[in-house]
Design an enzyme around this catalytic site. Structure first.
Site: not given
Ligand code: ADP
Length: 449
Positions: A203, A208, A275, A288, A290, A292, A336
């Site tokens: 995307i 976020h 998220e 995902e 979380n 916690r 932060r």
């Molecule tokens: P982690 O658990 O390693 O933090 P995430 O699945 O939360 O992994 O993804 C981390 C970051 O990667 C997200 O906050 C986002 O910015 C980016 N991201 C993950 N998946 C996508 C996607 N399908 N398209 C665009 N950005 C993504």
């Protein structure tokens, strides 16, 4: 309610938990490494047990030592905070086996959400929108490439066991696919002992936005609105706010209901965060969950008047959540404050804090374990304080944050305060127009203004 709990963490979150326990009449046990002997969580707790040397793997991650500390102090429950063992299903299971209540979800709930590809499959079954992509994990590069072409580039290859942004590769064109796919698999194998990856659409320029949820043992799950965490550097959140500048009441309700369905896939119990990525047309996709308390939970507390730690303790003790609708009021922002030098590419800046003067006044909250004379150890996370302010609306909140940042004096080490101050003056931030790429792509820190 519990009479005594142990907090398996350090820093500001350990203090945060101790404070609510004090108000609820619950005794607390702190655990600490030798590097943290002078930390405030050790002084504020009713009892404290040293569990080992500075390195986390020998102290805050050492399960037998933490359990021994709980047993010798007769703690009935363990609050894991965030990071360290907070999302470790094994730890949750071992606590259960020792008749110590883990203040968080069951091992099965943690495992189900910890494997991203499985979690995504469950979301699809429960009608939660997800990013289009492969059906589960995929190991054959030819097959994966065909799927990538089908969904259209750019795509992202993600480790099912991933965390902290590792085991992820963005692929912009077919010619590059094989190399990136294989490098994601090998990084995932090395980092998590599990090379399995899946492919999904990348995307572009997303926001976020995450939803705070709470579930109790009686099958009730509710949400407390959203936090916008689009301002990130290297996948680390820098500033969070609630409400999100792009979310209106209708979208909030839709995302809130989707988050509740996401939590229902595992009959979730406790505090959790779902998220989402939000694209420019305001379509949202599950990323995902979380399992916690999050670092940024205070912005939700400030706009909803909730005490999320109290909610966690009540739910863990088996009490039902209040069935009343949550109400959001005004606006809250969290900056932060990290012990890092923004002039030197955010190099960690450990050492002794010679002066520490906190801001105060109307609607200003500082969550910190630091004080004048405190030595920031080089061993742990560089976050030393969270500055949270609230106001009736976003513009007044920004003005208040600017005022509070200007009052905050930290000497002896470098911090990210000047970086946040510049952000408060930046038009894109003031207008609320930014995506997850803004800080790294468009924002340049200028120490001279
Ligand atoms: P982690 O658990 O390693 O933090 P995430 O699945 O939360 O992994 O993804 C981390 C970051 O990667 C997200 O906050 C986002 O910015 C980016 N991201 C993950 N998946 C996508 C996607 N399908 N398209 C665009 N950005 C993504």
């Amino acid at each position: 309610m519990f009479k005594k709990i142990l907090i398996a963490n350090r820093g500001e979150i350990a203090l945060r938990v101790i404070r609510t326990c004090r108000e609820m009449g619950i005794k607390t046990v702190a655990v600490y490494s030798t590097a943290d002997a002078d930390s405030l969580h050790v002084r504020f707790a009713d009892e404290a047990v040293c569990i080992g040397p500075a390195a986390s793997r020998d102290s805050y991650l050492k399960i037998p030592r933490i359990l021994a500390a709980a047993e010798i102090t007769n703690a009935e429950a363990i609050h894991p905070g965030y990071g360290f063992l907070a999302e470790n299903a094994e730890f949750s299971r071992i606590c259960e086996e020792h008749n110590i209540k883990f203040i968080g979800p069951s091992p099965d709930m943690i495992s189900a959400m910890g494997d991203k590809s499985t979690a995504k499959d469950n979301m699809i079954k429960f009608g939660v929108p997800v990013v289009p992509g492969s059906d589960g994990t995929i190991s054959d590069v030819k097959e994966a490439e065909a799927i990538a072409k089908d969904i259209g580039f750019p795509v992202i290859v993600k480790a099912t066991a991933g965390g902290g942004g590792r085991g992820m590769r963005i692929v912009h064109e077919a010619a590059d696919f094989k190399r990136q796919f294989e490098s994601a698999r090998s990084e995932a194998g090395n980092a998590f002992g599990n090379p399995e990856v899946y492919v999904e659409k990348y995307i572009q320029e997303p926001r976020h936005v995450e939803i705070q949820i709470l579930g109790d043992r009686h099958g009730y799950i509710t949400h407390l609105g959203e936090r916008d965490c689009s301002l990130q550097r290297r996948h680390q959140k820098v500033l969070e706010e609630s409400p999100s500048p792009i979310v209106n009441a209708e979208l909030r309700e839709k995302m809130g209901q989707a988050a509740i369905r996401a939590a229902e896939t595992v009959q979730y119990e406790g505090a959790g965060t779902v998220e989402f990525l939000v694209d420019k047309d305001l379509n949202f996709y599950f990323m995902e969950m979380n399992t916690r308390i999050q670092v940024e939970h205070p912005v939700t507390e400030e706009v909803t008047n909730a005490d999320l730690i109290k909610n966690q303790l009540e739910v863990a003790a088996g009490l039902p959540l209040k069935r009343s609708e949550f109400k959001m009021r005004g606006h809250a922002i969290e900056c932060r404050i990290n012990a890092e030098d923004p002039e030197k590419n955010f190099r960690p800046s450990a050492g002794k804090i010679t002066t520490f003067h906190m801001p105060g006044g109307h609607s200003v909250r500082v969550d910190t374990h630091a004080y004048s004379g405190y030595v920031v150890p080089p061993t742990y996370d560089s976050m030393i304080a969270k500055l949270i302010v609230s106001a009736p609306n976003r513009m007044e909140c920004i003005a208040r944050m600017k005022r509070a940042l200007n009052e905050f004096v930290i000497e002896g080490i470098k911090t990210t305060i000047p970086y946040h101050l510049q952000l408060m003056e930046t038009p894109e931030f003031i207008e609320g127009k930014f995506t997850t790429h803004f800080l790294e792509k468009s924002f340049k820190f200028n120490p001279n203004i």
